[in-house]
Design a protein around this motif. Structure first.
Motif, PDB file in Angstrom:
ATOM      1  N   ASP A   1       0.862  -1.185   0.000  1.00  0.00           N
ATOM      2  CA  ASP A   1       0.000   0.000   0.000  1.00  0.00           C
ATOM      3  C   ASP A   1       0.900   1.237   0.000  1.00  0.00           C
ATOM      4  N   TYR A   2       1.170   1.774  -1.200  1.00  0.00           N
ATOM      5  CA  TYR A   2       2.065   2.925  -1.299  1.00  0.00           C
ATOM      6  C   TYR A   2       1.351   4.185  -0.830  1.00  0.00           C
ATOM      7  N   PRO A   3       2.077   5.077  -0.140  1.00  0.00           N
ATOM      8  CA  PRO A   3       1.450   6.302   0.388  1.00  0.00           C
ATOM      9  C   PRO A   3       0.827   7.168  -0.704  1.00  0.00           C
ATOM     10  N   ASP A   4       1.500   7.256  -1.852  1.00  0.00           N
ATOM     11  CA  ASP A   4       0.929   8.052  -2.952  1.00  0.00           C
ATOM     12  C   ASP A   4       1.404   7.473  -4.291  1.00  0.00           C
TER      13      ASP A   4
ATOM     14  N   ILE B   1       5.293   7.638  -5.338  1.00  0.00           N
ATOM     15  CA  ILE B   1       6.202   6.617  -4.808  1.00  0.00           C
ATOM     16  C   ILE B   1       6.014   5.309  -5.573  1.00  0.00           C
ATOM     17  N   ARG B   2       4.769   4.974  -5.872  1.00  0.00           N
ATOM     18  CA  ARG B   2       4.511   3.745  -6.642  1.00  0.00           C
ATOM     19  C   ARG B   2       5.124   3.851  -8.051  1.00  0.00           C
TER      20      ARG B   2
END
Length: 450
Positions: free
Chosen positions: A9-12, A15-16
């Motif tokens: 679960d990437y913060p935003d 970042i992904r």
């Protein structure tokens, strides 16, 4: 790896997006590193260069396993990476979030990284197939040597024996370990090695009949190549150009000596010819024409003069004369007579004004490329052999038709420079003729003249 990628679960989305680029780049780099390391091992593993030394089938089996591993990585990982890592979804989110189509280029860049890694791995597979074919080189070499010996003795279909050896004794040992596409590739590699052996071991001093038989039986091998190249476009098979080149070589070897001479004269009459020396040998001036009488040809040649001939005698002059020949002589039902002018003493600018004829020649002779009139100028020497000054070849296809002329006087004068053959830059066909000189009188005579 891909399951974890989906579960994180990437913060935003930034970042992904960054993680996608780094992960793809890392996987591609690892694949390329694996390919380089494998290639290095293959090239430096001396123990597997000759199957006869190992006396074991473990080596080709290992190569089969290696091919399967690489193919698995290519298909299951690299080719599937855009789907496994969901390139489109990540890129589309970035485009939507920033309202910019520039991120589409990222997808192109990542796909290019994957393509480069696949290319590196394909090169390793190609190298493996070359190694596999090298393993059987000695047995192929022995078999092909025997094939050529069988052809010399005119045995029935000797190429079939070699094909069976390749299919049953070599490829069958690899068949169980490879998938169909890979098997086709290694089959191509081994047959290419067979083609290499055929080229390297081809005897050079046999009769045209021998090469004609080789050319016919070579069709068995060539048909396989052509079928693979046509039907299996995705397989990096043999180059059709290599097959065509070898077939062309055989076709040339199978030509008669007369045909080879025609090719030779056609090449050296090119203007400018790459096969002549650049020295100044003087000029010859002449008329030449032909007429048709009762469906036969009469060729007329009038030697007018020579100019600026080189000094050949001790006293700074020459005693020149001209020899006229129709070549190759085997083109004619009866060997044409060789004509010779008078000798003009002590001059570098002789005046001859002599007319020569050849009667009752075949009509097609003036339409045959490579049929020539040779004019050679010599210096007469009483003590030693006469010295060659220079020559010029007149293609018979260029001779003037006398029909529309009142006489030879109306035929345009030809004024050309005499040439000397560069012995170190003979046309390639010269070697073919020279190889026949031991058993072919026409070839021996040609060499003596040249």
């Amino acid at each position: 790896l891909c399951q974890e990628w989906e579960a994180i679960d990437y913060p935003d989305i930034d970042i992904r997006y960054t993680a996608l680029i780094k992960l793809t780049n890392t996987i591609c780099e690892q694949c390329q590193h694996y390919a380089r390391r494998t290639a290095h091992k293959l090239l430096n593993d001396k123990s597997s260069t000759d199957l006869n030394c190992t006396q074991s089938l473990d080596v080709p089996k290992k190569l089969c396993i290696l091919v399967n591993d690489i193919e698995y990585v290519k298909q299951k990982l690299l080719s599937s990476l855009p789907c496994l890592l969901n390139f489109s979804s990540v890129i589309d989110n970035m485009i939507e979030h920033y309202d910019s189509p520039d991120f589409q280029q990222t997808k192109v860049t990542l796909e290019r990284l994957i393509s480069t890694a696949e290319h590196k791995m394909n090169n390793v597979i190609k190298l493996i197939f070359e190694c596999a074919s090298t393993l059987f080189y000695v047995s192929l070499k022995d078999k092909i040597s025997k094939y050529y010996e069988d052809e010399k003795h005119n045995k029935v279909d000797p190429m079939n024996d070699m094909n069976q050896h390749i299919d049953q004794e070599i490829l069958r040992k690899l068949y169980a370990g490879l998938e169909k596409v890979q098997y086709s590739r290694v089959a191509c590699a081994i047959r290419l090695k067979a083609l290499q052996c055929l080229r390297e071991l081809l005897p050079l001093q046999e009769s045209p009949d021998f090469y004609e038989r080789v050319l016919q039986s070579f069709g068995h091998l060539a048909l396989y190549f052509e079928r693979v190249c046509r039907e299996e476009q995705h397989i990096p098979g043999p180059s059709c150009e290599e097959i065509t080149t070898f077939r062309r070589t055989l076709q040339q070897f199978a030509l008669s000596t007369e045909q080879l001479q025609l090719i030779y004269f056609r090449e050296i009459t090119q203007t400018p010819s790459p096969h002549e020396c650049s020295t100044d040998n003087g000029i010859i001036i002449f008329h030449t024409a032909y007429e048709i009488v009762n469906d036969l040809i009469t060729i007329y040649v009038q030697i007018l003069s020579c100019r600026d001939l080189p000094r050949m005698d001790y006293f700074g002059a020459s005693d020149p004369y001209v020899i006229l020949e129709l070549l190759p002589s085997t083109l004619y039902p009866k060997r044409p007579k060789e004509h010779k002018t008078i000798t003009i003493k002590r001059t570098l600018d002789p005046e001859f004004n002599q007319l020569f004829q050849w009667y009752r020649l075949p009509v097609n002779i003036v339409h045959t490329p490579g049929a020539v009139l040779r004019l050679s100028v010599w210096d007469e020497d009483i003590v030693k052999e006469d010295a060659f000054i220079g020559e010029y070849f007149v293609p018979l296809t260029n001779i003037e038709f006398l029909k529309n002329r009142a006489s030879m006087r109306d035929v345009p004068v030809s004024e050309v420079r005499l040439r000397r053959q560069n012995k170190h830059a003979q046309p390639k066909v010269y070697e073919l003729i020279r190889n026949r000189a031991k058993f072919d009188q026409e070839a021996a005579l040609f060499l003596k003249q040249r």
